[in-house]
Design a protein around this motif. Structure first.
Motif, short mmCIF file in Angstrom:
data_model
loop_
_atom_site.label_atom_id
_atom_site.label_comp_id
_atom_site.label_asym_id
_atom_site.label_seq_id
_atom_site.Cartn_x
_atom_site.Cartn_y
_atom_site.Cartn_z
N TYR A 77 38.70 41.40 33.10
CA TYR A 77 39.19 42.80 33.34
C TYR A 77 40.61 43.20 32.96
O TYR A 77 41.02 44.09 32.28
CB TYR A 77 38.95 43.10 34.79
N LEU A 78 41.47 42.25 33.30
CA LEU A 78 42.99 42.21 32.98
C LEU A 78 43.22 42.13 31.71
O LEU A 78 43.64 43.02 30.80
CB LEU A 78 43.64 41.05 33.61
N GLY A 79 42.39 41.24 30.88
CA GLY A 79 42.56 41.10 29.33
C GLY A 79 42.23 42.46 28.58
O GLY A 79 42.82 42.96 27.70
N ILE A 80 40.97 42.79 28.89
CA ILE A 80 40.24 43.80 28.10
C ILE A 80 40.91 45.32 28.54
O ILE A 80 41.09 46.18 27.49
CB ILE A 80 38.85 43.87 28.39
N SER A 81 41.40 45.61 29.60
CA SER A 81 41.97 46.74 30.23
C SER A 81 43.44 47.08 29.61
O SER A 81 43.56 48.02 29.39
CB SER A 81 41.84 46.83 31.62
N THR A 82 43.90 45.72 29.36
CA THR A 82 45.29 45.92 28.64
C THR A 82 45.32 46.03 27.30
O THR A 82 46.10 46.97 26.61
CB THR A 82 46.07 44.52 29.05
N LEU A 83 44.42 45.52 26.41
CA LEU A 83 44.15 45.24 25.13
C LEU A 83 43.11 46.13 24.66
O LEU A 83 42.79 46.30 23.16
CB LEU A 83 44.07 43.90 24.74
N GLY A 84 42.12 46.79 25.14
CA GLY A 84 41.11 47.45 24.84
C GLY A 84 40.56 48.55 25.88
O GLY A 84 41.33 49.15 26.22
N GLU A 144 44.22 44.54 41.15
CA GLU A 144 43.06 44.59 41.70
C GLU A 144 42.00 44.27 40.62
O GLU A 144 42.12 44.84 39.54
CB GLU A 144 42.70 46.05 42.27
N ASN A 145 40.64 43.86 41.18
CA ASN A 145 39.63 43.49 40.45
C ASN A 145 38.59 44.28 40.59
O ASN A 145 38.05 44.56 42.01
CB ASN A 145 39.15 42.30 40.42
N VAL A 146 38.12 45.29 39.88
CA VAL A 146 37.13 46.16 40.19
C VAL A 146 35.64 45.79 39.43
O VAL A 146 34.65 46.46 39.44
CB VAL A 146 37.19 47.69 39.80
N VAL A 178 44.75 31.51 37.64
CA VAL A 178 43.97 32.51 37.48
C VAL A 178 43.05 32.77 38.50
O VAL A 178 42.39 31.69 39.15
CB VAL A 178 42.73 32.29 36.09
N ILE A 179 42.97 33.83 39.11
CA ILE A 179 42.14 34.13 40.21
C ILE A 179 40.79 33.90 40.12
O ILE A 179 39.92 33.25 41.10
CB ILE A 179 42.48 35.61 40.84
N MET A 180 40.11 34.61 39.02
CA MET A 180 38.84 34.31 38.83
C MET A 180 38.43 34.81 37.33
O MET A 180 39.19 35.49 36.84
CB MET A 180 37.88 35.37 39.82
N HIS A 181 37.49 34.07 36.75
CA HIS A 181 37.11 34.42 35.39
C HIS A 181 36.85 36.17 35.01
O HIS A 181 37.28 36.67 34.22
CB HIS A 181 36.05 33.68 34.88
N ASP A 182 36.30 36.67 36.13
CA ASP A 182 35.67 38.04 35.56
C ASP A 182 37.19 38.88 35.88
O ASP A 182 37.27 40.00 35.09
CB ASP A 182 34.82 38.62 36.76
N TRP A 183 38.18 38.72 36.75
CA TRP A 183 39.20 39.17 36.94
C TRP A 183 40.06 39.16 35.74
O TRP A 183 40.56 39.98 35.12
CB TRP A 183 39.99 38.85 38.34
N TRP A 184 40.28 37.82 35.07
CA TRP A 184 40.95 37.74 34.04
C TRP A 184 40.31 38.45 32.75
O TRP A 184 41.15 39.13 32.00
CB TRP A 184 40.81 36.21 33.58
N LEU A 200 48.74 37.33 42.85
CA LEU A 200 48.92 38.43 41.72
C LEU A 200 49.97 38.09 40.83
O LEU A 200 49.83 38.05 39.71
CB LEU A 200 49.17 39.57 42.52
N SER A 201 51.13 37.61 41.56
CA SER A 201 52.23 37.22 40.69
C SER A 201 51.96 35.94 39.78
O SER A 201 52.53 35.93 38.76
CB SER A 201 53.66 37.11 41.42
N THR A 202 51.37 35.07 40.31
CA THR A 202 51.25 33.62 39.39
C THR A 202 49.95 34.00 38.41
O THR A 202 50.40 33.71 37.36
CB THR A 202 50.45 32.56 40.39
N GLN A 203 49.10 34.71 38.44
CA GLN A 203 48.23 35.41 37.46
C GLN A 203 49.02 36.00 36.49
O GLN A 203 48.72 36.02 35.23
CB GLN A 203 47.09 36.16 38.11
N ALA A 204 49.89 37.11 36.86
CA ALA A 204 50.57 37.87 35.96
C ALA A 204 51.39 37.07 35.15
O ALA A 204 51.44 37.25 33.69
CB ALA A 204 51.60 38.71 36.85
#
Length: 315
Positions: free
Chosen positions: A195-202, A158-160, A187-193, A249-253
């Protein structure tokens, strides 16, 4: 305290109607130094003329890259990629849409909250928006503050983060650009990407107070959050049965793993790999995984839908 330096990343496409109002709001930001990097995505109206007018007035502040039409997502990725070599010159990087209006303290507010965190850690700020109609009349505030933690366990499904509210610190931009997706169609959208990257690594910070007037109009590339809940769910089911959101979701993952696998801790890597396997197995495996998945959406209803689409095998 030093005045923070911002680079605003603005993508435009046929935005002649509202662009001047948006640029004026950027130039009116208080308490910050800023430059504006624009990428025009092949506009066919007078957007480039509007941009040129502002470049003539503010040659030291505004720069424009003229590109072919690749869509909003890829246009922003090109901006992110171009900014990769500039992260040492700016404290923060802000995504910007062409048709909104920013309150004069939007950037200073983001800098205030981000400055309280460790600058050596990848950081991202995002916020609620004050949704408005085409004439800037207030509608509602969206999205509301997330109820659950902003971690990879939310971001994978999910993208918030509303892109036009997003601000990255230098380390955050460096993290994203260290391994940009090779297959951006995955990739679904640049902002989702982001959010995914920074929530995981930061760390991601969500501000419930809106500092942007998020314009809703007939030409929006994205939007529609003014729909009532019946219309909203009708549209969701329509998209689902048309197959528009199948496997995104699985494709982006998978693309995320391809980019950042070496950066993930053992537990996160295991859980993402389990997500990919568990959502693509036979029916029994999918049911089992849906019942035990550690990934979650913010609302109870959306989380239930997540479990359902896992069982249906369309994640």
């Amino acid at each position: 305290m030093d005045i923070p330096n911002f680079l605003i990343l603005l993508s435009t496409y046929n935005g002649e109607k509202y662009l001047a109002e948006q640029i004026n709001s950027l130039l009116s930001q208080k308490g910050v130094n800023l430059h504006i990097l624009i990428r025009d995505d092949g506009s066919r109206d007078t957007t480039l003329s509007v941009i040129q007018t502002y470049m003539n007035r503010y040659p030291q502040i505004i720069r424009c890259l003229e590109g072919q039409n690749v869509g909003a997502k890829c246009s922003f990725f090109e901006l992110i990629e171009f900014a990769a070599g500039l992260h040492e010159h700016y404290d923060y990087f802000a995504f910007c849409d062409q048709d909104d209006v920013w309150k004069e303290n939007k950037l200073s507010r983001a800098a205030e909250l981000l400055s309280k965190e460790d600058p050596n850690k990848p950081l991202m700020y995002c916020s609620s928006t004050q949704m408005v109609d085409s004439d800037l009349h207030a509608l509602n505030v969206w999205p509301r503050s997330p109820r659950k933690a902003l971690t990879v366990y939310n971001a994978l499904v999910e993208n918030v983060a509303v892109g036009c509210t997003t601000v990255l610190n230098g380390k955050g931009l460096e993290t994203l650009t260290s391994s940009l997706p090779c297959h951006r169609n995955q990739v679904i959208m640049h902002d989702w990407w982001a959010y995914l990257g920074i929530s995981t690594l930061g760390r991601v910070i969500f501000d419930s107070e809106p500092f942007i007037l998020y314009r809703q109009h007939s030409s929006n590339v994205l939007g529609g959050q003014t729909d009532n809940w019946i219309t909203k769910w009708r549209k969701r089911f329509k998209r689902y049965f048309k197959g528009q959101n199948h496997y995104i979701l699985s494709t982006q993952a998978k693309e995320f793993l391809a980019c950042f696998k070496s950066e993930l801790d053992h537990e996160t890597l295991r859980d993402i790999e389990d997500f990919i396997k568990g959502t693509s197995g036979n029916l029994l495996r999918r049911v089992s995984y849906a019942l035990r998945t550690p990934f979650y959406r913010q609302s109870r209803a959306d989380h239930g839908i997540l479990k359902l689409i896992i069982i249906l095998g369309k994640v």
